[in-house]
Every structure is written in C-alpha cells, then in structure tokens.
Design a protein around this motif. Structure first.
Motif, PDB file in Angstrom:
ATOM      1  N   ALA A  58       0.847  -1.196   0.000  1.00 17.88           N
ATOM      2  CA  ALA A  58       0.000   0.000   0.000  1.00 17.88           C
ATOM      3  C   ALA A  58       0.880   1.241   0.000  1.00 17.88           C
ATOM      4  CB  ALA A  58      -0.906   0.004   1.229  1.00 17.88           C
ATOM      5  N   LYS A 105      -3.333   3.988  -2.103  1.00 18.29           N
ATOM      6  CA  LYS A 105      -3.698   2.835  -2.945  1.00 18.29           C
ATOM      7  C   LYS A 105      -3.206   1.561  -2.279  1.00 18.29           C
ATOM      8  CE  LYS A 105      -2.672   5.652  -6.892  1.00 18.29           C
ATOM      9  NZ  LYS A 105      -1.349   6.010  -7.397  1.00 18.29           N
ATOM     10  N   GLN A 106      -3.946   0.475  -2.470  1.00 13.96           N
ATOM     11  CA  GLN A 106      -3.468  -0.804  -1.949  1.00 13.96           C
ATOM     12  C   GLN A 106      -3.665  -1.887  -2.998  1.00 13.96           C
ATOM     13  OE1 GLN A 106      -5.715  -1.273   1.683  1.00 13.96           O
ATOM     14  NE2 GLN A 106      -7.440  -2.210   0.620  1.00 13.96           N
ATOM     15  N   VAL A 117       0.064  -1.303   6.049  1.00 17.81           N
ATOM     16  CA  VAL A 117      -0.437  -2.178   4.985  1.00 17.81           C
ATOM     17  C   VAL A 117      -1.368  -3.198   5.638  1.00 17.81           C
ATOM     18  CG1 VAL A 117       0.259  -3.817   3.187  1.00 17.81           C
ATOM     19  CG2 VAL A 117       1.780  -1.926   3.783  1.00 17.81           C
TER      20      VAL A 117
END
Ligand SMILES: Cc1cc2nc3c(=O)[nH]c(=O)nc-3n(C[C@H](O)[C@H](O)[C@H](O)COP(=O)(O)O)c2cc1C
Length: 169
Positions: free
Chosen positions: A28, A32-33, A115
């Motif tokens: 991530a 965005k991941q 993350v």
C-alpha cells in the motif's frame, strides 16, 4: 475473530508449505493498496532478527507500491477457499482493477505497518523492508538465468524484518 501472536519460526513449516501453493503479498502507498499472489519467498534470520524476503519482478504494479512505501504483509491461506482468489491475484494487475473487490477479499489493518492483511487466510506476517537488491545477469547460473529471465524481467528481492506474526482464532 481474534489474532494470536506467534513465533514465525514455530510456524515455519506451515509458512513454507503454504507459500509453495500461493500466498498474498499485500502492499500500500499513497492511498492505494494492492495484493498479488507469490509462490517464492524465504523465511530467515538476518541482522539478529527474523526476516521474510519476497521476490517481485520489475513489471509488477506491486513493485511501484513497495518502492513507494517499504512495508508489506504476507497472508498465507492455510484455510480452504482461496484458490480462485489466488488465481485472480496471480494473473491480473492492480493497475487495471481493484483485486480485493474482484476476488471478494476483505482486509484488516496491519498492527505494526500501514499495509493491511487479508482476512480469513489464517496466518499473517507484517514486515518492514531493510534491504533490497535486483538480480543481475553476471551473478547468475547461466542456465537458470536463461530459463527465468530471458525477457530481463528481473526479480527484486525485498527483505523485511518481521514486525508482527499472528494466526486468526
Ligand atoms: C502461484 C503464483 C505465484 C507467483 N509468484 C510470484 C512471485 O513470487 N513474484 C512475482 O513477481 N510474481 C509472481 N507471480 C505473478 C504475479 O502474481 C502476477 O504477475 C500478478 O498479476 C502481479 O500483480 P500486480 O501487477 O498487481 O502486482 C505469481 C503468480 C502465481 C499464479
């Protein structure tokens, strides 16, 4: 669902056996991941600490995210029911679609990294990257190199210190 902390080495067999069938490498950065299927990796002990190394080819969207934020998680599907998701996340790029939505995967925030992990897989590692290098032709066995890197899409190896390891109960 509760998360029980584990010693990654005590689960070493489960980690490596599951990995060889496919696990989820999640990254991530910048809001965005993404997740992608991995089949290669190494559990290790370096710099006096437990580590996990992942190998990411240059062409992967994952590489953009991991280079922008040096953290990752690996979720190992020790439980049944992830075969389709592993197939999708190992063949489609996060550049083109939201793989979490497409594969019906839900996430849970990481405990020590920014993350997430993938819920339901059963076993998770969280890692902070301390070293990375890209493979190079002059350091390779020739045959192996021709077999795997004919198109020069080299792997970069990212070694992370394992900052958390847990199973779902
Ligand atoms: C079983 C399996 C294992 C894989 N292992 C790796 C791996 O270790 N490293 C890698 O770079 N790609 C690996 N791939 C390919 C990526 O998962 C695939 O190219 C993916 O679409 C990349 O997604 P991304 O562009 O969203 O990062 C594997 C695919 C499968 C099906």
């Amino acid at each position: 669902m509760t998360m029980k902390k584990i010693n990654a080495f005590e689960q070493g067999e489960a980690i490596l056996k599951t990995l060889s069938k496919g696990a989820f490498l999640t990254t991530a950065a910048d809001g965005k991941q993404n997740t992608m299927t991995i089949g290669w990796g190494s559990l290790g002990f370096k710099w006096g600490q437990p580590t996990f190394t992942v190998m990411v080819r240059q062409s992967r969207y994952t590489k953009e995210l991991i280079d922008a934020n040096p953290e990752f998680t690996v979720s190992f599907p020790v439980k049944e029911g992830f075969a389709q998701a592993l197939g999708l996340c190992g063949s489609k790029s996060g550049r083109d679609l939201d793989k979490f939505a497409a594969a019906g995967l839900t996430t849970k925030a990481g405990e020590t990294v920014s993350v997430p992990v993938i819920k339901g897989c059963g076993l998770h590692l969280e890692c902070k990257i301390v070293e990375h290098y890209t493979m190079a032709e002059d350091k390779f066995d020739k045959e192996l190199c021709e077999k795997w890197y004919a198109n020069k899409d080299w792997h970069t190896c990212y070694t992370g210190i394992i900052t958390a390891a847990y199973v779902e109960e």
